[in-house]
Design a protein around this motif. Structure first.
Motif, PDB file in Angstrom:
ATOM      1  N   ASN A   5       0.843  -1.195   0.000  1.00  0.00           N
ATOM      2  CA  ASN A   5       0.000   0.000   0.000  1.00  0.00           C
ATOM      3  C   ASN A   5       0.875   1.241   0.000  1.00  0.00           C
ATOM      4  OD1 ASN A   5      -2.389  -1.465   0.194  1.00  0.00           O
ATOM      5  ND2 ASN A   5      -2.171  -1.642   2.417  1.00  0.00           N
ATOM      6  N   LEU A   6       0.509   2.200  -0.830  1.00  0.00           N
ATOM      7  CA  LEU A   6       1.215   3.482  -0.796  1.00  0.00           C
ATOM      8  C   LEU A   6       0.560   4.322   0.305  1.00  0.00           C
ATOM      9  CD1 LEU A   6       3.486   5.071  -2.329  1.00  0.00           C
ATOM     10  CD2 LEU A   6       1.646   6.173  -3.578  1.00  0.00           C
ATOM     11  N   GLY A   7       0.960   4.019   1.522  1.00  0.00           N
ATOM     12  CA  GLY A   7       0.362   4.685   2.675  1.00  0.00           C
ATOM     13  C   GLY A   7      -1.148   4.529   2.657  1.00  0.00           C
ATOM     14  N   SER A   8      -1.841   5.607   2.999  1.00  0.00           N
ATOM     15  CA  SER A   8      -3.310   5.556   3.061  1.00  0.00           C
ATOM     16  C   SER A   8      -3.939   6.060   1.767  1.00  0.00           C
ATOM     17  CB  SER A   8      -3.797   6.420   4.236  1.00  0.00           C
ATOM     18  OG  SER A   8      -3.334   7.752   4.029  1.00  0.00           O
ATOM     19  N   SER A   9      -3.150   6.076   0.673  1.00  0.00           N
ATOM     20  CA  SER A   9      -3.661   6.644  -0.585  1.00  0.00           C
ATOM     21  C   SER A   9      -4.714   5.778  -1.258  1.00  0.00           C
ATOM     22  CB  SER A   9      -2.498   6.843  -1.569  1.00  0.00           C
ATOM     23  OG  SER A   9      -2.005   5.571  -1.982  1.00  0.00           O
ATOM     24  N   GLY A  10      -4.717   4.490  -0.915  1.00  0.00           N
ATOM     25  CA  GLY A  10      -5.572   3.565  -1.653  1.00  0.00           C
ATOM     26  C   GLY A  10      -4.869   3.000  -2.875  1.00  0.00           C
ATOM     27  N   LEU A  11      -3.715   3.562  -3.220  1.00  0.00           N
ATOM     28  CA  LEU A  11      -2.943   3.030  -4.350  1.00  0.00           C
ATOM     29  C   LEU A  11      -2.120   1.848  -3.873  1.00  0.00           C
ATOM     30  CD1 LEU A  11      -1.660   6.431  -5.829  1.00  0.00           C
ATOM     31  CD2 LEU A  11      -3.391   4.919  -6.836  1.00  0.00           C
ATOM     32  N   LYS A 156      -3.387  13.899  -7.041  1.00  0.00           N
ATOM     33  CA  LYS A 156      -4.259  13.009  -6.261  1.00  0.00           C
ATOM     34  C   LYS A 156      -3.793  12.913  -4.806  1.00  0.00           C
ATOM     35  CE  LYS A 156      -5.361  10.284 -10.365  1.00  0.00           C
ATOM     36  NZ  LYS A 156      -5.073   9.060 -11.099  1.00  0.00           N
ATOM     37  N   HIS A 157      -2.481  12.797  -4.620  1.00  0.00           N
ATOM     38  CA  HIS A 157      -1.964  12.598  -3.261  1.00  0.00           C
ATOM     39  C   HIS A 157      -0.716  13.454  -3.045  1.00  0.00           C
ATOM     40  CE1 HIS A 157      -4.780   9.333  -2.730  1.00  0.00           C
ATOM     41  NE2 HIS A 157      -4.417   8.890  -3.925  1.00  0.00           N
ATOM     42  N   ILE A 158      -0.476  13.757  -1.763  1.00  0.00           N
ATOM     43  CA  ILE A 158       0.663  14.614  -1.405  1.00  0.00           C
ATOM     44  C   ILE A 158       1.705  13.804  -0.637  1.00  0.00           C
ATOM     45  CG2 ILE A 158       1.391  16.691  -0.144  1.00  0.00           C
ATOM     46  CD1 ILE A 158      -1.516  17.709  -0.402  1.00  0.00           C
ATOM     47  N   GLY A 159       2.967  13.980  -1.022  1.00  0.00           N
ATOM     48  CA  GLY A 159       4.078  13.361  -0.303  1.00  0.00           C
ATOM     49  C   GLY A 159       5.114  14.422   0.045  1.00  0.00           C
ATOM     50  N   LEU A 160       5.978  14.075   1.008  1.00  0.00           N
ATOM     51  CA  LEU A 160       7.058  14.986   1.419  1.00  0.00           C
ATOM     52  C   LEU A 160       8.387  14.305   1.167  1.00  0.00           C
ATOM     53  CD1 LEU A 160       5.625  16.029   4.917  1.00  0.00           C
ATOM     54  CD2 LEU A 160       5.416  17.311   2.759  1.00  0.00           C
ATOM     55  N   SER A 161       9.436  15.098   1.078  1.00  0.00           N
ATOM     56  CA  SER A 161      10.773  14.512   0.934  1.00  0.00           C
ATOM     57  C   SER A 161      11.772  15.357   1.712  1.00  0.00           C
ATOM     58  CB  SER A 161      11.150  14.458  -0.553  1.00  0.00           C
ATOM     59  OG  SER A 161      12.405  13.844  -0.709  1.00  0.00           O
ATOM     60  N   ASN A 162      12.760  14.676   2.266  1.00  0.00           N
ATOM     61  CA  ASN A 162      13.838  15.340   3.017  1.00  0.00           C
ATOM     62  C   ASN A 162      13.280  16.162   4.188  1.00  0.00           C
ATOM     63  OD1 ASN A 162      16.073  14.475   1.248  1.00  0.00           O
ATOM     64  ND2 ASN A 162      14.969  15.669  -0.275  1.00  0.00           N
ATOM     65  N   VAL A 163      12.479  15.498   5.008  1.00  0.00           N
ATOM     66  CA  VAL A 163      11.815  16.190   6.116  1.00  0.00           C
ATOM     67  C   VAL A 163      12.070  15.494   7.457  1.00  0.00           C
ATOM     68  CG1 VAL A 163       9.922  17.303   4.845  1.00  0.00           C
ATOM     69  CG2 VAL A 163       9.711  14.884   5.512  1.00  0.00           C
ATOM     70  N   THR A 164      11.841  16.262   8.520  1.00  0.00           N
ATOM     71  CA  THR A 164      11.939  15.753   9.883  1.00  0.00           C
ATOM     72  C   THR A 164      10.542  15.373  10.370  1.00  0.00           C
ATOM     73  OG1 THR A 164      11.534  17.935  10.810  1.00  0.00           O
ATOM     74  CG2 THR A 164      13.845  17.360  10.366  1.00  0.00           C
ATOM     75  N   VAL A 165      10.498  14.719  11.535  1.00  0.00           N
ATOM     76  CA  VAL A 165       9.194  14.377  12.124  1.00  0.00           C
ATOM     77  C   VAL A 165       8.387  15.646  12.383  1.00  0.00           C
ATOM     78  CG1 VAL A 165       8.061  13.466  14.186  1.00  0.00           C
ATOM     79  CG2 VAL A 165       9.912  12.161  13.121  1.00  0.00           C
ATOM     80  N   LEU A 166       9.052  16.690  12.870  1.00  0.00           N
ATOM     81  CA  LEU A 166       8.335  17.946  13.150  1.00  0.00           C
ATOM     82  C   LEU A 166       7.702  18.519  11.896  1.00  0.00           C
ATOM     83  CD1 LEU A 166      10.556  19.916  15.710  1.00  0.00           C
ATOM     84  CD2 LEU A 166       8.259  18.966  16.036  1.00  0.00           C
ATOM     85  N   GLU A 167       8.436  18.453  10.802  1.00  0.00           N
ATOM     86  CA  GLU A 167       7.902  18.977   9.545  1.00  0.00           C
ATOM     87  C   GLU A 167       6.736  18.125   9.041  1.00  0.00           C
ATOM     88  OE1 GLU A 167      11.983  21.155   7.953  1.00  0.00           O
ATOM     89  OE2 GLU A 167      11.691  19.014   7.627  1.00  0.00           O
ATOM     90  N   ILE A 168       6.844  16.813   9.231  1.00  0.00           N
ATOM     91  CA  ILE A 168       5.720  15.950   8.815  1.00  0.00           C
ATOM     92  C   ILE A 168       4.474  16.326   9.623  1.00  0.00           C
ATOM     93  CG2 ILE A 168       4.878  13.587   8.519  1.00  0.00           C
ATOM     94  CD1 ILE A 168       7.828  12.649   8.576  1.00  0.00           C
ATOM     95  N   GLU A 169       4.657  16.511  10.930  1.00  0.00           N
ATOM     96  CA  GLU A 169       3.511  16.856  11.789  1.00  0.00           C
ATOM     97  C   GLU A 169       2.886  18.174  11.361  1.00  0.00           C
ATOM     98  OE1 GLU A 169       4.300  14.788  16.119  1.00  0.00           O
ATOM     99  OE2 GLU A 169       5.453  16.568  15.626  1.00  0.00           O
ATOM    100  N   LEU A 170       3.735  19.120  11.037  1.00  0.00           N
ATOM    101  CA  LEU A 170       3.249  20.435  10.609  1.00  0.00           C
ATOM    102  C   LEU A 170       2.445  20.298   9.309  1.00  0.00           C
ATOM    103  CD1 LEU A 170       3.372  23.433  11.302  1.00  0.00           C
ATOM    104  CD2 LEU A 170       5.555  23.584  10.084  1.00  0.00           C
ATOM    105  N   ALA A 171       2.984  19.551   8.380  1.00  0.00           N
ATOM    106  CA  ALA A 171       2.284  19.363   7.097  1.00  0.00           C
ATOM    107  C   ALA A 171       0.944  18.668   7.309  1.00  0.00           C
ATOM    108  CB  ALA A 171       3.168  18.552   6.143  1.00  0.00           C
ATOM    109  N   GLN A 172       0.945  17.694   8.224  1.00  0.00           N
ATOM    110  CA  GLN A 172      -0.300  16.938   8.494  1.00  0.00           C
ATOM    111  C   GLN A 172      -1.392  17.821   9.084  1.00  0.00           C
ATOM    112  OE1 GLN A 172       1.566  13.783  10.890  1.00  0.00           O
ATOM    113  NE2 GLN A 172       0.117  12.420   9.864  1.00  0.00           N
ATOM    114  N   SER A 173      -0.975  18.920   9.738  1.00  0.00           N
ATOM    115  CA  SER A 173      -1.987  19.812  10.318  1.00  0.00           C
ATOM    116  C   SER A 173      -2.776  20.515   9.210  1.00  0.00           C
ATOM    117  CB  SER A 173      -1.331  20.846  11.253  1.00  0.00           C
ATOM    118  OG  SER A 173      -0.547  21.742  10.490  1.00  0.00           O
TER     119      SER A 173
END
Ligand SMILES: NC(=O)c1ccc[n+]([C@@H]2O[C@H](COP(=O)([O-])OP(=O)(O)OC[C@H]3O[C@@H](n4cnc5c(N)ncnc54)[C@H](OP(=O)(O)O)[C@@H]3O)[C@@H](O)[C@H]2O)c1
Length: 291
Positions: A5-11, A156-173
């Motif tokens: 699974n590509l994360g929760s994308s459904g792909l 269709k879907h958004i991904g991140l690259s070269n990020v920290t956990v803090l940045e992932i959390e921020l993006a998820q908000s």
């Protein structure tokens, strides 16, 4: 081919993808025909997941080179085969004089998306990844551009690259994030230590290790760097590169390595890595050793 699974994308994508950077960036890159042949070979052995970026080119004058190659390769496929292919591209880097520099301005990201749609020949991009945070632009503003593109139906879907956990959390908000692409290889296991590997697993995101074999130049010297890998490879009659890919797949089920390739032999070999059957001791040995 094992699928993941590509994360929760459904792909659902092949457990081993293909990184397309070596088709465009090296000085000695293959011809266009040969490059398209490598992509078609990958599809033939069951790979349906391709990673690219507008910045995979030799300099700014040919920005989009790699996306255009993929677009041409996809255009030659029959509709049924094409419908199973998932393409992940990126925006956020530029290549002035061949350098890699960030440009995370929303206006830039939106303009690059329009070009990527044309380059790939699609109405919407399957997975659009923010290539790297730009220190000159608030991270959330860059992510906001991806969110707007998604709302407009262009991605269709958004991904991140070269990020920290803090940045992932921020993006998820702000937006649903389905994947994170950070460097991860035998020589760079930072994602295990900085928590990104674990965080993505817990939050149902795919983790896409970039340069899983250590990068275009180092990939060929794997055995010399870690003799234990060579020993295990000889025992299973496979290559050290295959051993590394299988090790990565066994680490966690949300990991989808995207080994780069410029030759057909490399994609055939990478796809076959899935079939290796390690003994538990071998996996533990590989896991314990860090360069
Ligand atoms: N997000 C980012 O910032 C970022 C940064 C770097 C890379 N990436 C992505 O990650 C992908 C992978 O990284 P990479 O291409 O830098 O390095 P890599 O995957 O670590 O190594 C690529 C090299 O490994 C060789 N190779 C691949 N499979 C092989 C096999 N089974 N047996 C023997 N050799 C094999 C290829 O050789 P041949 O060329 O001879 O086929 C290729 O040149 C890139 O293509 C790109 O899509 C993303």
């Amino acid at each position: 081919m094992e699928m993941r699974n590509l994360g929760s994308s459904g792909l659902v994508v092949s457990a081993i993808g293909m990184g397309c950077m070596p088709l465009s960036v090296p000085e000695n890159r293959p011809t266009e025909n040969d490059a398209i042949g490598v992509i078609h070979q990958a599809i033939e052995v069951g790979i349906n997941f391709f990673d690219t970026a507008d910045a995979y080119c030799q300099n700014q004058s040919e920005i989009g080179h790699n996306e255009r190659l993929i677009g041409k390769a996809l255009a030659k496929l029959d509709a049924a085969t094409r419908s199973h292919v998932v393409v992940a591209t990126k925006a956020g880097l530029v290549r002035p004089d061949g350098r890699w520099e960030p440009d995370g301005r929303p206006v830039h990201i939106k303009a690059r998306c329009e070009e990527a749609l044309k380059n790939l020949g699609v109405d919407a991009i399957d997975l659009y990844q923010f290539h790297r945070p730009d220190p000159r632009v608030p991270f959330i503003e860059s992510v906001g551009a991806f969110k707007e593109l998604q709302e407009a139906g262009k991605i269709k879907h958004i991904g991140l690259s070269n990020v920290t956990v803090l940045e992932i959390e921020l993006a998820q908000s702000l937006a649903k994030i389905v994947s994170v692409q950070n460097e991860f290889s035998r020589k760079t296991r930072k994602a295990e230590r900085d928590g990104v590997l674990d965080y993505t697993r817990k939050h149902n995101m795919a983790f896409l290790p970039w340069s899983p074999l250590g990068g275009i130049k180092a990939a060929k010297g794997l055995a010399a760097a870690e003799p234990m890998i060579e020993t295990i490879a000889v025992h299973h009659r496979v290559s050290p590169q295959q051993v590394v890919l299988k090790w990565m797949l066994l680490l966690a089920s949300h990991i989808i390595p995207i080994p780069g390739a410029s030759r057909k032999e490399s994609v055939v070999s990478s796809a076959a890595a899935i079939n290796i059957q390690f003994k538990l001791e071998e996996f533990e040995t590989l896991n314990a050793l860090t360069l």
